[in-house]
Design a protein around this motif. Sequence first.
Motif, PDB file in Angstrom:
ATOM      1  N   ILE A  76     -26.214 -12.918  38.439  1.00  0.00           N
ATOM      2  CA  ILE A  76     -25.326 -12.379  37.403  1.00  0.00           C
ATOM      3  C   ILE A  76     -26.055 -11.871  36.168  1.00  0.00           C
ATOM      4  N   SER A  77     -27.391 -11.875  36.183  1.00  0.00           N
ATOM      5  CA  SER A  77     -28.098 -11.391  34.996  1.00  0.00           C
ATOM      6  C   SER A  77     -27.990  -9.874  34.894  1.00  0.00           C
ATOM      7  N   LYS A  79     -30.067  -8.244  33.349  1.00  0.00           N
ATOM      8  CA  LYS A  79     -31.446  -7.806  33.099  1.00  0.00           C
ATOM      9  C   LYS A  79     -32.217  -7.458  34.363  1.00  0.00           C
ATOM     10  N   ASN A  80     -31.566  -7.519  35.518  1.00  0.00           N
ATOM     11  CA  ASN A  80     -32.204  -7.052  36.748  1.00  0.00           C
ATOM     12  C   ASN A  80     -31.145  -6.397  37.620  1.00  0.00           C
TER      13      ASN A  80
ATOM     14  N   ARG B  93     -20.758 -20.080  30.766  1.00  0.00           N
ATOM     15  CA  ARG B  93     -21.278 -18.941  30.019  1.00  0.00           C
ATOM     16  C   ARG B  93     -21.357 -19.249  28.515  1.00  0.00           C
ATOM     17  N   LEU B 121     -39.598 -12.153  34.678  1.00  0.00           N
ATOM     18  CA  LEU B 121     -38.329 -11.738  35.265  1.00  0.00           C
ATOM     19  C   LEU B 121     -37.338 -12.876  35.121  1.00  0.00           C
ATOM     20  N   GLU B 122     -36.162 -12.528  34.643  1.00  0.00           N
ATOM     21  CA  GLU B 122     -35.086 -13.512  34.506  1.00  0.00           C
ATOM     22  C   GLU B 122     -34.122 -13.392  35.679  1.00  0.00           C
ATOM     23  N   ILE B 123     -33.726 -14.515  36.220  1.00  0.00           N
ATOM     24  CA  ILE B 123     -32.736 -14.544  37.298  1.00  0.00           C
ATOM     25  C   ILE B 123     -31.680 -15.588  36.956  1.00  0.00           C
ATOM     26  N   ASP B 124     -30.424 -15.167  37.044  1.00  0.00           N
ATOM     27  CA  ASP B 124     -29.322 -16.088  36.768  1.00  0.00           C
ATOM     28  C   ASP B 124     -28.458 -16.222  38.008  1.00  0.00           C
ATOM     29  N   PHE B 125     -28.405 -17.428  38.536  1.00  0.00           N
ATOM     30  CA  PHE B 125     -27.614 -17.679  39.737  1.00  0.00           C
ATOM     31  C   PHE B 125     -26.325 -18.409  39.362  1.00  0.00           C
ATOM     32  N   ALA B 126     -25.239 -17.990  39.994  1.00  0.00           N
ATOM     33  CA  ALA B 126     -23.945 -18.659  39.841  1.00  0.00           C
ATOM     34  C   ALA B 126     -23.336 -18.833  41.222  1.00  0.00           C
TER      35      ALA B 126
END
Lengths: 131, 131
Positions: A76-77, A79-80, B93, B121-126
Amino acid sequence: MGASTRPALRPGVTPWCERTTSVVRMAALSGPRIRHSVAFALHHAEGSEEEAGFLDALRALANIPGVEAFEVVTEISPKNNYRHGVSMEFADRAAYDAYDAHPDHRSFVAQRWVPEVVDFLEIDFAATTQH
Amino acid sequence: MGASTRPALRPGVTPWCERTTSVVRMAALSGPRIRHSVAFALHHAEGSEEEAGFLDALRALANIPGVEAFEVVTEISPKNNYRHGVSMEFADRAAYDAYDAHPDHRSFVAQRWVPEVVDFLEIDFAATTQH
């Protein structure tokens, strides 16, 4: 929440602390444990049957011996450009290597991953020895 | 391992399943929970004092309210150029946004992250809603 709500562990039964996901935080890495994460994007349209079919096939990798804490997630970022993720843990490098070499994994990569994935990044986290 | 080895939960006490890290797998994401991971590489030499100082400063972010399951880790995949990682979870959030806006986070980014990080690198997992 008292101890009475937690059943005793039996072989093959998922521990209470893994099932009560709403209050449990991720357990820290330690020793030779490896957390393997892949962020990726598909050729398929968001919400399409093709996307669902791919994710179902991906979920089947959880059945390969040595795979633990398996999750298919949404990226959900902003930024990628990745839109999905898969995360799993291995007890050690040997378990990771065995998964990598497993025919079901190799077959999935050749038949589904390569043709259906636009872009991806693999990240492997292991415990850091503190200075 | 029987139930007798697990103490009852008390307010403010870390649950047994989080402390026994050698046998506990990562808990799955659910609801609005977000796992925020950043893979990065530093300008500093591997094993240098500068590297250690940066990682110590990074670890202090764990004290910001709302930050859970905080880990500074080593990135070990040969398939990317990152060498370190940091992983944390937020209940939702709003907690993530509060962390992002917190003065200690903003200060760390400006004073340490920007000058000392080569690439990241940023990764956001949900959690994914299954089809």
